[in-house]
Scaffold this motif. Structure first.
Motif, PDB file in Angstrom:
ATOM      1  N   LEU A 118      52.462  36.112  21.870  1.00 35.05           N
ATOM      2  CA  LEU A 118      51.909  36.830  23.021  1.00 35.05           C
ATOM      3  C   LEU A 118      50.937  35.953  23.803  1.00 35.05           C
ATOM      4  O   LEU A 118      50.917  35.981  25.035  1.00 35.05           O
ATOM      5  N   TRP A 119      50.145  35.154  23.093  1.00 36.91           N
ATOM      6  CA  TRP A 119      49.200  34.262  23.762  1.00 36.91           C
ATOM      7  C   TRP A 119      49.951  33.235  24.606  1.00 36.91           C
ATOM      8  O   TRP A 119      49.578  32.971  25.751  1.00 36.91           O
ATOM      9  N   ARG A 120      51.011  32.647  24.048  1.00 34.05           N
ATOM     10  CA  ARG A 120      51.804  31.656  24.799  1.00 34.05           C
ATOM     11  C   ARG A 120      52.446  32.287  26.034  1.00 34.05           C
ATOM     12  O   ARG A 120      52.485  31.685  27.104  1.00 34.05           O
ATOM     13  N   ALA A 122      51.361  34.975  27.659  1.00 31.84           N
ATOM     14  CA  ALA A 122      50.297  35.285  28.624  1.00 31.84           C
ATOM     15  C   ALA A 122      49.893  34.034  29.395  1.00 31.84           C
ATOM     16  O   ALA A 122      49.673  34.084  30.615  1.00 31.84           O
ATOM     17  N   SER A 123      49.804  32.913  28.707  1.00 33.02           N
ATOM     18  CA  SER A 123      49.445  31.651  29.348  1.00 33.02           C
ATOM     19  C   SER A 123      50.521  31.235  30.350  1.00 33.02           C
ATOM     20  O   SER A 123      50.213  30.826  31.473  1.00 33.02           O
ATOM     21  N   ALA A 124      51.782  31.342  29.952  1.00 27.14           N
ATOM     22  CA  ALA A 124      52.887  30.987  30.846  1.00 27.14           C
ATOM     23  C   ALA A 124      52.927  31.934  32.048  1.00 27.14           C
ATOM     24  O   ALA A 124      53.168  31.508  33.182  1.00 27.14           O
ATOM     25  N   LEU A 125      52.682  33.224  31.824  1.00 26.05           N
ATOM     26  CA  LEU A 125      52.675  34.194  32.914  1.00 26.05           C
ATOM     27  C   LEU A 125      51.548  33.901  33.900  1.00 26.05           C
ATOM     28  O   LEU A 125      51.739  33.993  35.113  1.00 26.05           O
ATOM     29  N   GLN A 126      50.402  33.511  33.394  1.00 26.39           N
ATOM     30  CA  GLN A 126      49.287  33.154  34.268  1.00 26.39           C
ATOM     31  C   GLN A 126      49.671  31.976  35.159  1.00 26.39           C
ATOM     32  O   GLN A 126      49.348  31.947  36.345  1.00 26.39           O
TER      33      GLN A 126
END
Length: 140
Positions: A118-120, A122-126
């Motif tokens: 989920l963190w990865r 979220a980072s890619a989505l940002q």
């Protein structure tokens, strides 16, 4: 004799009609199912923001959606797909389910992500959101 035959045919036709009323849930690869899977994933990582439907489909790609099981007693597909997120990160197998509730409403459950996944995402989505904002500024 005629009455028994008529009764038998009537019962047989009723059984066919009742079985035809049972609706199957949308399959694993149906557009409706995949749209709900994308929405759930994006909600888990912070939302789509101002991405349109096409951008969401490009950001959250579900490759090779397939049924891994079908439970005909409750009308539920167990599904798997490969997730490619923002062309930057790949998860070989995600699992989701497609089912209809008692009111024939389509339910989709997605699971199996680790906190790091989920963190990865979220980072890619940002990164996708920032790129879109920069492109908008350049066009204005």
């Amino acid at each position: 004799m005629f009455t028994k035959t008529t009764a038998f045919v009537s019962i047989a036709m009723l059984a066919v009609l009742l079985s035809a009323c049972k609706k199957e849930p949308p399959k694993c690869s149906d557009k409706e199912t995949l749209t709900l899977v994308r929405t759930i994933i994006l909600d888990q990582v912070g939302g789509a923001g101002n991405l349109n439907e096409k951008e969401i489909e490009e950001t959250v790609k579900l490759e090779h959606p397939r049924a891994s099981a079908y439970d005909d007693k409750i009308g539920k597909y167990s599904c798997e797909a490969t997730l490619v997120f923002a062309n930057a990160w790949r998860l070989p197998t995600i699992k989701y389910e497609s089912q209809l509730d008692d009111d024939q409403k389509h339910l989709v459950m997605v699971g199996g992500f680790l906190r790091g996944d989920l963190w990865r995402m979220a980072s890619a989505l940002q990164g996708v959101k920032e790129k879109k904002a920069m492109e908008k500024e350049e066009n204005d």
